[in-house]
Write an enzyme that holds these catalytic residues in place. Structure first.
Site, short mmCIF file in Angstrom:
data_model
loop_
_atom_site.label_atom_id
_atom_site.label_comp_id
_atom_site.label_asym_id
_atom_site.label_seq_id
_atom_site.Cartn_x
_atom_site.Cartn_y
_atom_site.Cartn_z
N CYS A 173 40.82 44.14 45.90
CA CYS A 173 39.61 44.14 46.71
C CYS A 173 38.55 45.07 46.15
O CYS A 173 38.81 45.91 45.30
CB CYS A 173 39.92 44.62 48.12
SG CYS A 173 41.05 43.60 49.06
N CYS A 187 35.70 46.32 51.26
CA CYS A 187 36.37 45.23 51.95
C CYS A 187 36.77 45.63 53.37
O CYS A 187 37.27 46.73 53.62
CB CYS A 187 37.61 44.78 51.18
SG CYS A 187 38.35 43.28 51.87
N CYS A 212 40.80 38.96 46.61
CA CYS A 212 40.69 38.85 48.07
C CYS A 212 39.72 37.73 48.43
O CYS A 212 38.67 37.58 47.82
CB CYS A 212 40.18 40.18 48.61
SG CYS A 212 39.82 40.20 50.38
N CYS A 218 36.36 39.65 50.37
CA CYS A 218 35.32 40.40 49.65
C CYS A 218 34.98 39.83 48.29
O CYS A 218 34.04 40.28 47.65
CB CYS A 218 35.71 41.87 49.53
SG CYS A 218 37.11 42.20 48.42
#
Length: 104
Positions: A38, A42, A69, A72
Site C-alpha cells: 500500500c 491507505c 492494494c 489505494c
C-alpha cells in the site's frame, strides 16, 4: 520532504498509522500476512507493526511478490492517488458534453 533514505522506520510507521498523504511516493509498505502492499495514506486497517516491511518504490514490492492494494492503487506509479478523481472527470465530461441538450 526529505529523501526516502532519511526517514527512520518509526517515522514511516507513524505515517502508516496516521495515513499521512505527505509520504505517498516516498515509500510503500507491505503486509506480510496479507501479501498486499500500500501507500502510506491507505485507509485500510492498520497492520500489526511486526507484519510490515518497507519498500522504496512499488516495483520493489511487486518484485518481492506482493500484490497492489485495490483501495489505494500503489501500482499506478503516481505520487498521489485520489479514488474519486475518475468519477469527477467522467461527470465533468458528461456535463460539458450534454449541457445544452434539452431533456425529453
Amino acid at each position: 520532504m526529505k529523501s526516502n533514505n532519511l526517514f527512520s522506520f518509526e517515522v514511516k510507521w507513524k505515517a502508516i498509522v496516521t495515513c499521512d498523504k505527505r509520504y505517498d511516493g516516498k515509500f510503500f509498505y507491505a503486509v506480510k500476512t496479507t501479501g498486499i502492499f500500500c501507500r502510506p495514506s491507505c485507509k485500510s486497517k492498520t497492520p500489526n507493526y511486526e507484519n510490515i516491511c518497507i519498500f522504496k518504490n512499488a516495483m520493489e514490492a511487486l518484485q518481492q511478490g506482493f500484490r497492489p492494494c485495490k483501495r489505494c492503487r500503489p501500482e499506478l506509479f503516481i505520487d498521489i492517488y485520489d479514488p474519486q478523481q475518475e468519477v469527477v472527470e467522467k461527470t465533468k465530461f458528461y456535463l460539458e458534453k450534454n449541457y445544452e441538450k434539452k431533456s425529453p
